[in-house]
Design a protein around this motif. Structure first.
Motif, short mmCIF file in Angstrom:
data_model
loop_
_atom_site.label_atom_id
_atom_site.label_comp_id
_atom_site.label_asym_id
_atom_site.label_seq_id
_atom_site.Cartn_x
_atom_site.Cartn_y
_atom_site.Cartn_z
N THR A 62 8.76 2.10 -22.03
CA THR A 62 8.97 3.12 -21.01
C THR A 62 10.32 2.93 -20.32
OG1 THR A 62 6.58 3.28 -20.62
CG2 THR A 62 8.03 4.14 -18.90
N LEU A 63 10.64 1.69 -19.99
CA LEU A 63 11.91 1.38 -19.32
C LEU A 63 13.09 1.73 -20.21
CD1 LEU A 63 13.03 0.18 -16.70
CD2 LEU A 63 12.98 -2.07 -17.79
N LEU A 64 13.02 1.36 -21.48
CA LEU A 64 14.09 1.66 -22.42
C LEU A 64 14.21 3.16 -22.68
CD1 LEU A 64 16.23 0.62 -24.45
CD2 LEU A 64 14.40 0.44 -26.15
N LEU A 65 13.08 3.79 -22.90
CA LEU A 65 13.04 5.23 -23.17
C LEU A 65 13.57 6.02 -21.98
CD1 LEU A 65 12.16 7.40 -25.20
CD2 LEU A 65 9.86 7.25 -24.27
N GLY A 66 13.07 5.68 -20.78
CA GLY A 66 13.50 6.38 -19.57
C GLY A 66 14.98 6.18 -19.30
N SER A 67 15.48 4.95 -19.45
CA SER A 67 16.89 4.65 -19.22
C SER A 67 17.79 5.43 -20.16
CB SER A 67 17.15 3.15 -19.39
OG SER A 67 16.36 2.39 -18.53
N THR A 68 17.41 5.45 -21.43
CA THR A 68 18.24 6.13 -22.44
C THR A 68 18.23 7.65 -22.24
OG1 THR A 68 17.64 4.36 -23.99
CG2 THR A 68 18.72 6.30 -24.90
N ILE A 69 17.07 8.20 -21.94
CA ILE A 69 16.96 9.65 -21.71
C ILE A 69 17.78 10.07 -20.49
CG2 ILE A 69 15.37 11.48 -20.96
CD1 ILE A 69 13.28 10.27 -22.84
N ILE A 70 17.66 9.31 -19.40
CA ILE A 70 18.42 9.62 -18.18
C ILE A 70 19.92 9.48 -18.44
CG2 ILE A 70 18.90 8.90 -15.81
CD1 ILE A 70 16.28 10.44 -16.11
N LEU A 71 20.31 8.46 -19.22
CA LEU A 71 21.72 8.27 -19.56
C LEU A 71 22.26 9.48 -20.33
CD1 LEU A 71 24.31 6.52 -19.95
CD2 LEU A 71 23.24 5.61 -22.03
N ILE A 72 21.53 9.92 -21.35
CA ILE A 72 21.96 11.07 -22.16
C ILE A 72 22.01 12.33 -21.30
CG2 ILE A 72 21.50 12.48 -24.19
CD1 ILE A 72 19.92 10.06 -25.32
N SER A 73 20.98 12.52 -20.47
CA SER A 73 20.94 13.70 -19.59
C SER A 73 22.11 13.69 -18.62
CB SER A 73 19.62 13.73 -18.81
OG SER A 73 18.52 13.75 -19.66
N PHE A 74 22.39 12.53 -18.05
CA PHE A 74 23.47 12.37 -17.06
C PHE A 74 24.82 12.70 -17.68
CE2 PHE A 74 26.63 9.72 -14.85
CZ PHE A 74 26.47 10.20 -13.55
N LEU A 75 25.03 12.26 -18.92
CA LEU A 75 26.32 12.48 -19.59
C LEU A 75 26.42 13.86 -20.22
CD1 LEU A 75 26.67 9.00 -21.34
CD2 LEU A 75 27.91 9.78 -19.32
#
Length: 247
Positions: free
Chosen positions: A93-106
């Motif tokens: 969950t931590l990895l998935l959430g971090s990566t999704i938020i990173l992609i969304s942010f960029l």
């Protein structure tokens, strides 16, 4: 806009190399948290020896093994299994959430502060954990019966977290829509999931046959490698859904 595997691989590779530093940082951070959780878990030594030595190779031998245990050993095995499942779900969950938020942010065109991104990440995690639990539960049931149903469920449910991150659908609707889209585009989604499953399997086999490394260092390297591979899969799936949404 047509969606092809080669185009998605190109886009995934481009994004990965461009953000490789952040992806490595997230992967290492999640791996370290995983190790810290393991340090605080002190399961029964007998149970750990059974699991680590792979004394069961199929469901029949596992049931026979459990049947030969006394009540105390069964309770220890149950507690250990629950803790390991929760640990795995938390890491994923931590990895998935971090990566999704990173992609969304960029990926977003509008300016967005880091504070709002962190807030989105923290508010996103609890529901994402529940979604991961549901997906894991369903896919594991599939793997319990036969390998093929498990793989098919892994493919069809893979887009659920991505769809849910857009905040247009609830948990169940995200899963339902993921099954519809993934089945329709299985020739595009399938290769990504199969690459992830095969890579994880090969890494596990390699690690189990390496005896000249310190176990803790090997465990760290294994976790980081798995996290990086999973991040690549998330990027691939996210890019697919973005193109599909725009088209």
């Amino acid at each position: 806009m047509s969606i092809t595997v080669s185009k998605l691989c190109h886009d995934t590779r481009y994004f990965f190399y461009k953000q490789i530093g952040i992806i490595f940082f997230i992967s290492i951070f999640v791996a370290l948290i995983n190790i810290l959780i393991d340090m605080f878990i002190e399961p029964d030594i007998h149970i750990v020896s059974i699991i680590e030595n792979n004394k069961f190779i199929n469901t029949g031998s596992l049931l026979e093994l459990i049947g030969n245990m006394n009540l105390e050993e069964k309770n220890e095995l149950l507690k250990y299994s629950i803790v390991k499942i929760i640990e795995s779900l938390m890491s994923k969950t931590l990895l998935l959430g971090s990566t999704i938020i990173l992609i969304s942010f960029l990926s977003e065109n509008r300016n967005k502060s880091i504070v709002s991104a962190i807030y989105s990440f923290l508010s996103f995690l609890p529901n994402l954990f529940i979604l991961n639990f549901l997906i894991t539960f369903i896919t594991q049931i599939g793997f319990m019966f036969l390998i093929i149903p498990g793989i098919l469920l892994s493919i069809t449910l893979s887009l659920s977290p991505i769809i849910f991150s857009f905040k247009k659908h609830g948990l169940i609707d995200s899963m339902r829509l993921s099954m519809y889209i993934s089945w329709k585009y299985i020739k595009i989604i399938g290769p990504g999931i199969l690459f992830w499953i095969c890579s994880k399997f090969i890494l596990t086999i390699l690690v189990s046959h390496i005896n000249f490394f310190n176990k803790n260092i090997l465990f760290l390297i294994f976790n980081i490698s798995i996290n990086i591979l999973f991040s690549i899969l998330i990027i691939y799936l996210f890019r697919f859904y973005m193109i599909l949404s725009r088209s």
